[in-house]
Design an enzyme around this catalytic site. Structure first.
Site, PDB file in Angstrom:
ATOM      1  CB  SER A 137      87.173  42.165  19.936  1.00 48.69           C
ATOM      2  OG  SER A 137      86.761  43.113  20.889  1.00 48.69           O
ATOM      3  CE  LYS A 163      87.893  41.667  23.736  1.00 45.13           C
ATOM      4  NZ  LYS A 163      89.347  41.841  23.932  1.00 45.13           N
ATOM      5  CE  LYS A 165      86.410  45.491  23.546  1.00 46.31           C
ATOM      6  NZ  LYS A 165      87.545  45.589  24.487  1.00 46.31           N
ATOM      7  CG  ASP A 191      87.517  43.527  27.178  1.00 52.17           C
ATOM      8  OD1 ASP A 191      87.640  43.990  28.330  1.00 52.17           O
ATOM      9  OD2 ASP A 191      88.349  43.743  26.267  1.00 52.17           O
ATOM     10  CD  GLU A 216      90.018  41.190  27.342  1.00 56.27           C
ATOM     11  OE1 GLU A 216      89.391  40.389  26.623  1.00 56.27           O
ATOM     12  OE2 GLU A 216      90.808  42.031  26.884  1.00 56.27           O
ATOM     13  CG  ASP A 241      93.506  44.250  27.855  1.00 59.97           C
ATOM     14  OD1 ASP A 241      94.636  44.745  27.777  1.00 59.97           O
ATOM     15  OD2 ASP A 241      92.637  44.453  26.969  1.00 59.97           O
ATOM     16  CE  LYS A 265      94.484  44.411  24.089  1.00 59.02           C
ATOM     17  NZ  LYS A 265      93.547  45.491  24.486  1.00 59.02           N
ATOM     18  N   GLY A 293      94.255  42.637  20.760  1.00 60.61           N
ATOM     19  CA  GLY A 293      94.453  43.552  19.644  1.00 60.61           C
ATOM     20  C   GLY A 293      94.055  44.959  20.037  1.00 60.61           C
TER      21      GLY A 293
END
Ligand code: OSB
Ligand code: MG
Length: 372
Positions: A137, A163, A165, A191, A216, A241, A265, A293
């Site tokens: 990530s 991934k 952000k 995400d 996400e 998420d 998670k 995570g």
């Protein structure tokens, strides 16, 4: 089993580089660790995933510290339990929410139970894999060039999923640049950590063209209806998420069509029992899951790796090796990743499969409190 004592600690762990998401940045992780000791002498460490700021969920390390000390630990110490699967219901009595705090104890009880039975945590949870696929990530970077460079390095290091952000103003252009740099074959996802609204249609239309494996949590953290509306407009699967706080929210997601992938998670959903329930429901519904995570230390990572060894975890998890986060982890051995992006699931020893470095944890401790 019966937990006889719990010691809470806060440690401070500097990240090797700051991690920025749409709602905030962290450069030093404040980590709450718990050491649980059972009446039979079995010991297990666990970790609370709550961070310094309430920007991901309403919980923070300080609310968790408070609710554990004021309400939850006492309850755990008061009674024995047949199975770790029963612990959550007890912690829920008269205490709403505070899932990350509850998970700290609940997860520790699963590790105690596995250890006392001589089983690895993965085996106790029903996971049969010996290794799990890993993604990275990547936080929001100051420039597109910096992001592209990190994405290239991640692919070269063997990560099986990258991934990115995103936030309004740093989305289509950097993601397009990464796609162009790494090629069509790399599994790429984004995400947003709830940074967008339904009126950001043009951004979503552009992202929808980039061959992403999922988007996400694009919208409000608790708005399943809006996600359903957005999913109807997109080809790309939405992954939830923040929105999934328990198996009940999975039912709502399925009923409304709010998403097609679930990030599990254990800390966010209140523990491993809830994680197993979500996993089971998603497998039944044909919804792929993966393990997210929260920049965990090596302690929290052990739980995530064990969980990701279950069969429904079909996408690579955010389970990077220790060195991606820390100059030095608090466990030994540290978590490592093979050059084809696999992390080994500890299966040969009882419990977590890593030991806590007491000297290092002591040196990093800024507060501690013992119960029982
Ligand atoms: O949304 O998945 C998230 C970290 C902090 C808060 C939220 C998120 C994340 C990550 C980190 O993406 C993933 C990791 O631990 O490597
Ligand atoms: Mg996320």
């Amino acid at each position: 089993m019966r937990v006889r004592s719990v010691e809470l600690r806060e440690i401070r762990l500097p990240l090797v580089e700051p991690f920025r998401i749409s709602s905030g940045s962290v450069s030093e992780r404040r980590v709450l660790l718990a050491e649980l000791a059972a009446a039979d002498g079995t010991v297990a460490w666990s970790e609370c995933v709550a961070g310094r700021a309430p920007n991901y969920s309403p919980e923070t390390i300080d609310t968790a510290w408070w609710v554990l000390g004021e309400w939850l630990v006492e309850r755990l110490l008061a009674e024995s339990w047949e199975s770790a699967a029963d612990v959550r219901a007890r912690l829920d009595e008269g205490v709403r929410g505070h899932r990350m705090a509850k998970a700290t104890l609940e997860m520790g009880c699963w590790a105690l139970e596995a250890t006392a039975r001589g089983e690895s945590l993965a085996a106790r949870l029903g996971g049969d894999r010996t290794e799990v696929a890993t993604g990275i990530s990547l936080g929001i970077q100051p420039t597109t060039e910096a992001l592209v460079e990190r994405a290239r390095r991640a692919v070269a290091a063997g990560y099986r999923k990258v991934k990115l952000k995103i936030r309004p103003g740093a989305d289509v252009e950097p993601v397009r640049a990464v796609r162009a740099a790494v090629g069509e074959k790399v599994v790429l996802t984004v995400d947003a950590n709830a940074a967008y609204g339904l009126d950001d249609g043009a951004t979503f239309e552009a992202l929808d063209e980039l061959g992403l494996a999922m988007i996400e949590q694009p919208l409000e953290w608790d708005d399943l209806a809006a996600h359903a509306e957005l999913q109807r407009r997109l080809q790309t699967p939405i992954c939830l998420d923040e929105s999934i706080t328990g198996v009940g929210r999975v039912e709502e997601m399925l009923a409304l069509g709010s998403g097609r992938v679930v990030n599990i998670k254990p800390g966010r959903v209140g523990g491993l029992g809830a994680s197993l329930a979500i996993h089971e429901r998603c497998v039944e519904a044909g919804v792929p899951v993966w393990c997210g995570g929260m920049l965990e230390s090596g302690v929290g990572r052990a739980y995530n790796v064990a969980l990701a060894s279950l069969p429904g975890f079909v996408h690579p998890g955010d389970l990077s090796p220790s060195a991606r986060y820390w100059a030095e982890d608090v466990v030994e051995p540290e978590w490592t990743m093979s050059d084809d992006g696999l992390v080994t699931v500890p299966r040969s020893e009882p419990g977590l499969g890593v030991s806590v470095r007491h000297d290092r944890v002591d040196a990093l401790t800024v507060r501690r409190r013992r119960f029982g």
